[in-house]
Design a protein around this motif. Structure first.
Motif, PDB file in Angstrom:
ATOM      1  N   THR A 106       0.840  -1.203   0.000  1.00 26.66           N
ATOM      2  CA  THR A 106       0.000   0.000   0.000  1.00 26.66           C
ATOM      3  C   THR A 106       0.871   1.247   0.000  1.00 26.66           C
ATOM      4  O   THR A 106       0.653   2.170  -0.791  1.00 26.66           O
ATOM      5  N   LEU A 117      -9.936  -2.184   0.315  1.00 29.08           N
ATOM      6  CA  LEU A 117      -8.886  -2.492  -0.661  1.00 29.08           C
ATOM      7  C   LEU A 117      -9.224  -1.922  -2.036  1.00 29.08           C
ATOM      8  O   LEU A 117      -8.360  -1.355  -2.711  1.00 29.08           O
ATOM      9  N   TYR A 118     -10.476  -2.079  -2.453  1.00 32.59           N
ATOM     10  CA  TYR A 118     -10.889  -1.521  -3.746  1.00 32.59           C
ATOM     11  C   TYR A 118     -10.769   0.001  -3.745  1.00 32.59           C
ATOM     12  O   TYR A 118     -10.309   0.593  -4.725  1.00 32.59           O
ATOM     13  N   ALA A 160      -7.046   0.892  -3.949  1.00 30.77           N
ATOM     14  CA  ALA A 160      -6.508   0.562  -5.273  1.00 30.77           C
ATOM     15  C   ALA A 160      -7.018   1.550  -6.330  1.00 30.77           C
ATOM     16  O   ALA A 160      -6.238   2.025  -7.169  1.00 30.77           O
ATOM     17  N   PRO A 220      -6.905  -4.083  -7.193  1.00 28.53           N
ATOM     18  CA  PRO A 220      -6.756  -4.547  -5.807  1.00 28.53           C
ATOM     19  C   PRO A 220      -5.769  -5.717  -5.641  1.00 28.53           C
ATOM     20  O   PRO A 220      -5.100  -5.813  -4.631  1.00 28.53           O
TER      21      PRO A 220
END
Length: 81
Positions: free
Chosen positions: A24, A64-65, A68, A75
């Motif tokens: 990340t 996460l989506y 991303a 993702p």
């Protein structure tokens, strides 16, 4: 049918949380974003992003989506193998 301990989502292992956090941070930096800018772009609180990047957060799939999307990646680029 599996028995569930609670309504909360499952936790990642410490190793996977660390890898997710590192990925990340790397993708955020590659996108030229600060934590605050990523928070603004993703709608995720900056404190939660800091916890994720520090290997302490346990994000949902929706988180996460959002992260991303904010860095222009898929993702799967965040998810540890």
């Amino acid at each position: 049918m599996p028995a569930y301990k609670s309504a909360r989502h499952a936790s990642l292992s410490a190793e996977r949380r660390q890898t997710l956090g590192s990925r990340t941070r790397l993708l955020r930096e590659e996108a030229g974003l600060t934590v605050e800018a990523l928070a603004q772009a993703s709608g995720i609180a900056d404190k939660h992003i800091q916890r994720i990047e520090g290997g302490k957060g346990n994000p949902t799939l929706a988180t996460l989506y959002a992260l991303a999307d904010a860095v222009g990646r898929h993702p799967r680029d965040l998810i540890p193998d």
